[in-house]
Design an enzyme around this catalytic site. Structure first.
Site, mmCIF file in Angstrom:
data_model
loop_
_atom_site.group_PDB
_atom_site.id
_atom_site.type_symbol
_atom_site.label_atom_id
_atom_site.label_comp_id
_atom_site.label_asym_id
_atom_site.label_seq_id
_atom_site.Cartn_x
_atom_site.Cartn_y
_atom_site.Cartn_z
ATOM 1 N N ARG A 178 0.792 -1.241 -0.011
ATOM 2 C CA ARG A 178 -0.028 -0.103 -0.126
ATOM 3 C C ARG A 178 1.016 1.331 0.014
ATOM 4 O O ARG A 178 1.228 1.899 -1.028
ATOM 5 C CB ARG A 178 -0.876 0.000 1.247
ATOM 6 N N CYS B 4 3.655 9.614 1.224
ATOM 7 C CA CYS B 4 2.252 9.941 0.851
ATOM 8 C C CYS B 4 2.203 10.725 -0.334
ATOM 9 O O CYS B 4 3.117 11.867 -0.427
ATOM 10 C CB CYS B 4 1.509 10.550 2.160
HETATM 11 C C1 LIG Z 1 -10.113 10.574 0.081
HETATM 12 C C2 LIG Z 1 -10.661 10.337 -1.312
HETATM 13 C C3 LIG Z 1 -11.006 9.030 -1.888
HETATM 14 C C4 LIG Z 1 -11.917 11.274 -1.528
HETATM 15 O O1 LIG Z 1 -12.240 11.426 -2.822
HETATM 16 P P1 LIG Z 1 -12.487 12.801 -3.568
HETATM 17 O O2 LIG Z 1 -12.263 12.673 -5.096
HETATM 18 O O3 LIG Z 1 -12.167 13.812 -3.086
HETATM 19 O O4 LIG Z 1 -14.092 12.636 -3.378
HETATM 20 P P2 LIG Z 1 -15.163 13.287 -3.896
HETATM 21 O O5 LIG Z 1 -16.364 12.981 -3.150
HETATM 22 O O6 LIG Z 1 -15.078 14.576 -4.604
HETATM 23 O O7 LIG Z 1 -15.771 12.449 -5.413
HETATM 24 C C5 LIG Z 1 -15.117 12.660 -6.278
HETATM 25 C C6 LIG Z 1 -14.957 11.293 -7.152
HETATM 26 O O8 LIG Z 1 -14.304 10.518 -6.783
HETATM 27 C C7 LIG Z 1 -15.118 9.326 -6.398
HETATM 28 N N1 LIG Z 1 -14.588 8.579 -4.950
HETATM 29 C C8 LIG Z 1 -14.561 9.301 -3.680
HETATM 30 N N2 LIG Z 1 -14.334 8.520 -2.960
HETATM 31 C C9 LIG Z 1 -13.806 7.286 -3.610
HETATM 32 C C10 LIG Z 1 -13.299 6.195 -3.250
HETATM 33 N N3 LIG Z 1 -13.004 5.894 -1.836
HETATM 34 N N4 LIG Z 1 -12.799 5.129 -3.862
HETATM 35 C C11 LIG Z 1 -13.214 5.349 -5.346
HETATM 36 N N5 LIG Z 1 -13.976 6.637 -5.759
HETATM 37 C C12 LIG Z 1 -13.904 7.415 -4.749
HETATM 38 C C13 LIG Z 1 -16.468 9.781 -6.389
HETATM 39 O O9 LIG Z 1 -17.402 8.764 -6.404
HETATM 40 C C14 LIG Z 1 -16.382 10.678 -7.470
HETATM 41 O O10 LIG Z 1 -16.419 9.838 -8.721
HETATM 42 P P3 LIG Z 1 -17.017 10.718 -10.050
HETATM 43 O O11 LIG Z 1 -18.392 11.153 -9.757
HETATM 44 O O12 LIG Z 1 -16.038 11.755 -10.551
HETATM 45 O O13 LIG Z 1 -16.803 9.446 -11.214
HETATM 46 C C15 LIG Z 1 -9.710 11.098 -2.630
HETATM 47 O O14 LIG Z 1 -9.272 12.431 -2.074
HETATM 48 C C16 LIG Z 1 -8.472 10.314 -2.766
HETATM 49 O O15 LIG Z 1 -8.619 9.214 -3.269
HETATM 50 N N6 LIG Z 1 -7.250 10.933 -2.184
HETATM 51 C C17 LIG Z 1 -6.067 10.248 -2.213
HETATM 52 C C18 LIG Z 1 -5.694 10.020 -0.863
HETATM 53 C C19 LIG Z 1 -4.638 8.897 -0.726
HETATM 54 O O16 LIG Z 1 -4.520 7.756 -1.257
HETATM 55 N N7 LIG Z 1 -3.394 9.373 0.162
HETATM 56 C C20 LIG Z 1 -2.287 8.225 0.458
HETATM 57 C C21 LIG Z 1 -2.758 7.332 1.569
HETATM 58 S S1 LIG Z 1 -2.999 8.222 3.117
HETATM 59 C C22 LIG Z 1 -1.216 8.109 3.630
HETATM 60 O O17 LIG Z 1 -0.402 7.719 2.719
HETATM 61 C C23 LIG Z 1 -0.584 8.421 4.976
HETATM 62 C C24 LIG Z 1 -0.585 7.164 5.583
HETATM 63 C C25 LIG Z 1 -1.600 6.278 5.904
HETATM 64 O O18 LIG Z 1 0.473 6.341 4.981
HETATM 65 C C26 LIG Z 1 0.198 7.784 7.043
HETATM 66 C C27 LIG Z 1 1.228 8.821 6.862
HETATM 67 O O19 LIG Z 1 2.460 8.489 6.819
HETATM 68 O O20 LIG Z 1 0.750 9.809 7.206
#
Ligand SMILES: CC(C)(COP(=O)([O-])OP(=O)([O-])OC[C@H]1O[C@@H](n2cnc3c(N)ncnc32)[C@H](O)[C@@H]1OP(=O)([O-])[O-])[C@@H](O)C(=O)NCCC(=O)NCCSC(=O)C[C@@](C)(O)CC(=O)[O-]
Length: 291
Positions: A11, A234
């Site tokens: 991941r 991230c």
């Molecule tokens: C958080 C979201 C999902 C919000 O998603 P969004 O795009 O901001 O949400 P939205 O409500 O504006 O929706 C836009 C579109 O996304 C779709 N959508 C909405 N949600 C989902 C979902 N879950 N899965 C699939 N599709 C989704 C939704 O259906 C829509 O589709 P459209 O109508 O345009 O076809 C988005 O902003 C995103 O994917 N962000 C990426 C965040 C990410 O992956 N970051 C890395 C992981 S966290 C990390 O690494 C930190 C950690 C854990 O390791 C600890 C650390 O070190 O800090």
């Protein structure tokens, strides 16, 4: 002391690499981790595949992983839709993630901390069959806001506690936080919420993650995230550095008299496989900074 390691290569390790690793190769790496004795494997995240194409096969991964007694595969979700998709795919153990800093929440989850927590909380209550645990990004330092007040961190800890979640991971997202600051913030939340279990997710920008892990083990922390080969970061935290490497953490813990249940030689096989797969996978075309 027995220390548990969750390997997050599949991941966190892959989400920021400019390659798309095939589902078959991911499953092969999961098998290699299991063969090495790793008991917790973070296998996928259910985020928007337009933002993180490396995780587009999350459902296929979770539904294809072989059940192995004693092994837990975990998934990550940042919003209610992510939780729903994870549950639909058969995920049993789901890490819900929110940020302690408002700017990182906006960049990462596309919404304010409170909105992200509300979306997660509503979905957590709908799926009592799943086991939830929580990760807090930018728990100590944010790329946009700098040092995080432990009081802000505590608010997010309490929001997760209110959802009934008792396992909380504190993430040093950039890997730049000095050990003393990590320990002071950890102590702050422990003093305020002593009944919760805390684990650490350390990145390693300044080579200090092993020192921080040691200090944390001495203070009673018995669970860490780590990634094969030290991959990871991230994509929405500019400057985020790789995770603490699983093989280095395991060696260090063994050298200092702790037990992980992981075989270092078999783990080295998994590291070789991970490096090979990253080097030879097709480019993802992820160079658009606006994603
Ligand atoms: C958080 C979201 C999902 C919000 O998603 P969004 O795009 O901001 O949400 P939205 O409500 O504006 O929706 C836009 C579109 O996304 C779709 N959508 C909405 N949600 C989902 C979902 N879950 N899965 C699939 N599709 C989704 C939704 O259906 C829509 O589709 P459209 O109508 O345009 O076809 C988005 O902003 C995103 O994917 N962000 C990426 C965040 C990410 O992956 N970051 C890395 C992981 S966290 C990390 O690494 C930190 C950690 C854990 O390791 C600890 C650390 O070190 O800090």
């Amino acid at each position: 002391m027995q220390v548990e390691i969750t390997d997050v290569f599949l991941r966190d390790g892959l989400q920021d690499e400019p390659v798309i690793v095939s589902t078959a190769h991911k499953l092969e790496i999961a098998e290699a981790l299991v063969a090495a004795g790793v008991k917790r494997i973070e296998a996928a995240s259910f985020v928007n595949p337009k933002r993180v194409p490396q995780m587009a096969d999350a459902a296929e991964i979770i539904s294809s992983l072989p059940a192995v007694p004693g092994v837990t595969y975990t998934s990550l979700a940042l919003n209610g839709k992510g939780i729903e998709r994870a549950v639909d795919a058969g995920a049993t153990d789901i890490q819900v993630v929110a940020s302690a800093s408002q700017a990182h929440s906006n960049a990462n989850a596309g919404q304010a901390i409170e909105d992200a927590l509300a979306s997660l909380g509503a979905a957590v209550s709908r799926f009592p069959q799943a086991r939830f645990f929580a990760g807090i990004s930018t728990a100590f330092t944010c790329p946009f806001e700098g040092s995080i007040d432990p009081g802000y961190l505590l608010r997010v800890v309490r929001a997760f506690k209110d959802m009934g979640i008792t396992d909380i991971g504190l993430a040093d997202t950039l890997g730049t936080t000095p050990t003393d600051q990590v320990m002071a913030s950890l102590q702050h939340v422990r003093d305020a919420e002593p009944d919760l279990t805390y684990y650490l997710h350390l990145h390693n920008a300044h080579g200090q993650a092993l020192g921080t892990a040691s200090a944390a083990v001495d203070s009673g922390v018995v669970r860490f995230d780590a990634a094969l080969g030290g991959y990871g970061g991230c994509p929405f935290a500019p400057g985020a550095h790789g995770n603490i490497a699983t093989e280095e953490l395991v060696r260090h813990l063994h050298d200092t008299g702790h037990d992980t249940g992981i075989d270092e030689d078999r783990l080295a096989d998994a590291v070789r496989l991970a490096r090979d797969v990253v080097m030879h996978s097709p480019a993802a075309g992820l160079l658009d900074p606006a994603r």
